[in-house]
Design a protein around this motif. Sequence first.
Motif, PDB file in Angstrom:
ATOM      1  N   SER A  51      -2.675  21.438  54.399  1.00  5.70           N
ATOM      2  CA  SER A  51      -2.485  21.401  53.053  1.00  5.70           C
ATOM      3  C   SER A  51      -3.825  20.970  52.189  1.00  5.70           C
ATOM      4  CB  SER A  51      -1.580  19.723  52.924  1.00  5.70           C
ATOM      5  OG  SER A  51      -0.256  20.142  53.644  1.00  5.70           O
ATOM      6  N   TYR A  52      -4.891  21.387  52.972  1.00  8.45           N
ATOM      7  CA  TYR A  52      -6.077  21.180  52.249  1.00  8.45           C
ATOM      8  C   TYR A  52      -6.133  21.578  50.688  1.00  8.45           C
ATOM      9  CZ  TYR A  52     -10.993  19.942  52.695  1.00  8.45           C
ATOM     10  OH  TYR A  52     -12.344  19.323  52.304  1.00  8.45           O
ATOM     11  N   ASP A  53      -5.747  22.515  50.380  1.00  2.92           N
ATOM     12  CA  ASP A  53      -5.782  23.340  49.083  1.00  2.92           C
ATOM     13  C   ASP A  53      -5.107  22.495  48.195  1.00  2.92           C
ATOM     14  OD1 ASP A  53      -3.337  23.717  50.045  1.00  2.92           O
ATOM     15  OD2 ASP A  53      -3.491  26.073  49.560  1.00  2.92           O
ATOM     16  N   ARG A  54      -4.037  21.492  48.455  1.00  2.00           N
ATOM     17  CA  ARG A  54      -3.461  20.569  47.639  1.00  2.00           C
ATOM     18  C   ARG A  54      -4.170  19.394  47.142  1.00  2.00           C
ATOM     19  NH1 ARG A  54       1.727  18.876  50.511  1.00  2.00           N
ATOM     20  NH2 ARG A  54       1.851  17.564  48.776  1.00  2.00           N
ATOM     21  N   ILE A  55      -5.645  19.408  47.818  1.00  2.00           N
ATOM     22  CA  ILE A  55      -6.404  18.166  47.327  1.00  2.00           C
ATOM     23  C   ILE A  55      -7.124  18.407  46.097  1.00  2.00           C
ATOM     24  CG2 ILE A  55      -8.114  16.420  48.167  1.00  2.00           C
ATOM     25  CD1 ILE A  55      -7.288  16.941  50.966  1.00  2.00           C
ATOM     26  N   GLU A  56      -7.400  17.689  45.192  1.00  2.00           N
ATOM     27  CA  GLU A  56      -8.089  18.022  44.125  1.00  2.00           C
ATOM     28  C   GLU A  56      -9.476  18.152  44.323  1.00  2.00           C
ATOM     29  OE1 GLU A  56      -8.222  14.916  41.070  1.00  2.00           O
ATOM     30  OE2 GLU A  56      -7.953  13.392  42.589  1.00  2.00           O
ATOM     31  N   LEU A  60      -5.881   6.371  54.014  1.00  2.00           N
ATOM     32  CA  LEU A  60      -4.683   6.757  54.334  1.00  2.00           C
ATOM     33  C   LEU A  60      -3.715   6.574  53.391  1.00  2.00           C
ATOM     34  CD1 LEU A  60      -4.746   5.743  58.159  1.00  2.00           C
ATOM     35  CD2 LEU A  60      -5.308   8.003  57.126  1.00  2.00           C
ATOM     36  N   ASP A  61      -3.726   5.374  52.712  1.00  2.00           N
ATOM     37  CA  ASP A  61      -2.931   5.033  51.528  1.00  2.00           C
ATOM     38  C   ASP A  61      -2.889   6.029  50.307  1.00  2.00           C
ATOM     39  OD1 ASP A  61      -1.827   2.965  53.048  1.00  2.00           O
ATOM     40  OD2 ASP A  61      -3.112   1.556  52.093  1.00  2.00           O
ATOM     41  N   ARG A  62      -4.113   6.641  50.152  1.00  2.00           N
ATOM     42  CA  ARG A  62      -4.627   7.474  49.197  1.00  2.00           C
ATOM     43  C   ARG A  62      -3.669   8.746  49.418  1.00  2.00           C
ATOM     44  NH1 ARG A  62      -7.752   6.892  44.408  1.00  2.00           N
ATOM     45  NH2 ARG A  62      -8.607   4.787  44.647  1.00  2.00           N
ATOM     46  N   GLU A  96      -1.118  12.230  56.964  1.00  2.00           N
ATOM     47  CA  GLU A  96      -2.246  11.625  57.254  1.00  2.00           C
ATOM     48  C   GLU A  96      -2.792  12.344  58.524  1.00  2.00           C
ATOM     49  OE1 GLU A  96      -1.176   7.529  58.280  1.00  2.00           O
ATOM     50  OE2 GLU A  96      -0.228   7.004  56.061  1.00  2.00           O
ATOM     51  N   ALA A  97      -1.939  12.898  59.379  1.00  2.00           N
ATOM     52  CA  ALA A  97      -2.289  13.822  60.563  1.00  2.00           C
ATOM     53  C   ALA A  97      -3.169  14.630  60.473  1.00  2.00           C
ATOM     54  CB  ALA A  97      -1.195  14.389  61.384  1.00  2.00           C
ATOM     55  N   TYR A  98      -4.266  14.872  60.993  1.00  2.00           N
ATOM     56  CA  TYR A  98      -5.440  15.657  60.980  1.00  2.00           C
ATOM     57  C   TYR A  98      -5.037  17.393  60.591  1.00  2.00           C
ATOM     58  CZ  TYR A  98      -9.707  18.340  61.908  1.00  2.00           C
ATOM     59  OH  TYR A  98     -10.668  19.371  61.622  1.00  2.00           O
ATOM     60  N   GLU A  99      -4.126  17.718  61.846  1.00  2.00           N
ATOM     61  CA  GLU A  99      -3.685  19.100  61.548  1.00  2.00           C
ATOM     62  C   GLU A  99      -3.214  19.286  60.410  1.00  2.00           C
ATOM     63  OE1 GLU A  99      -3.836  17.129  64.366  1.00  2.00           O
ATOM     64  OE2 GLU A  99      -5.437  18.082  65.650  1.00  2.00           O
ATOM     65  N   GLU A 100      -2.173  18.642  60.207  1.00  2.00           N
ATOM     66  CA  GLU A 100      -0.978  18.863  58.780  1.00  2.00           C
ATOM     67  C   GLU A 100      -2.018  18.853  57.648  1.00  2.00           C
ATOM     68  OE1 GLU A 100       2.305  16.389  59.010  1.00  2.00           O
ATOM     69  OE2 GLU A 100       2.581  16.168  61.216  1.00  2.00           O
TER      70      GLU A 100
END
Length: 435
Positions: free
Chosen positions: A226-231, A208-210, A218-222
Amino acid sequence: MNMILLSGGSGTRLWPLSTARRSKQFIRLFHDEAGRPVSMLQQVWRRLGSRGLHQSAVIATSGNQRETILEQLGCEADLVLEPEKRDTFAAILLSVAYLCSHRGVSREEPIVVLPVDGRTEDSFYDRLLQLPETLASSGANLALMGVRPDFPSQKYGYMVPEGDGGADAALSIRAFHEKPSKADAVRYIEQGALWNCGVFCFRAGYLLDRLKAMGLPEAYEELLLSYDRIESRSFDYAVVEREKRIVALAYEGPWKDLGTWCTLTEEMNRPLIGPGYIGEECDNVHVLNELEVPAVVLGLSDVVVAASPEGILVTHKESSSRLKEALDRMGRTGTGETRASSERTVDSSAFPDGTSVMTRRLHLEAGEELVTAPSADVRRIVSWTVLHGRCRLFQNGRELPAAVGRSIVLGEEDSARLKALDPIDLIEIITECHT
């Protein structure tokens, strides 16, 4: 103990049996105590179930594997569906957010990540139960499971400890080496190195800190939005190999990654699956045939013959490592996306109230099926609209008329099966709301 099972891969190394919709972990190549065919995923689930761990587990996977998992494990399996493939780092982050948002997991609770494509014994899972205590007593941020090597494999990753420790001691890790040469593997083993089997344990707050450090919610739906922003990187490269406070717990028993035809056939308890014949003069030959016509092998040794509607493979076992190169040269990905079971995600949306909607365009070859079933944890509504081709449709065991342009909406309590009579194209819309 909370668990994340990784089951989203679609590797090419076991083509033609492994495809986009049915990865290697879904292929029923083994048999249980009663002689019934089972898959790697079913074996792992059964062993977790015998220890009461399956109830605290979620399965991270892609949307195109949802029906297969529910068919093999039943509706009690809790799935975290990736909006798109972004490797294991993103999948684990999303799963941690789901556990915290929907299962009430606190920041201090341990989470264990386990791939489902390893072949091992019950003692492995007994050792797995010790990981949370190892994490807590060591003061580390990450605790890994490492397998004591029994030969210098060039196919696995190695983790080298700081020094020697007792059989139950947590080993501090100073270096990682991925798929070394045989000479380097021998040297690492002499230094006490362990095979990295991809099993990790950490506190929920660690990841969660990452998310917070990356500016992600941190919220699942949010996080879905934003999933495409994760490397798009593996968890090993993004986290494990950068962590300084890391320990490993050694497992002394047998373990094998069944990722190639060589390793897979070594674990099969019968040489012939499907219609066919292997001559008595043959040595170390395996045939896996999903076609209706027989496969006959005579006068050969150290050979694998695998046949499915995707294609036919005949290879010497030592040459099977070149399969991906051969598929690339043919202009195919080997993942099934060029034939039956191809799919394209048209839209994937998530909303603050917990509702997610995925729209996919699917293509099925004649004889292929789609299956959906009720879930105990998710309110799911599925809509199928046939665009082209003939099919048979069964809802709750009763056949319904199916025609081009007709849509069927399946409610939360419905189970259904659609079987393609011709090559067909259809639109599938899945609406889910976690309860």
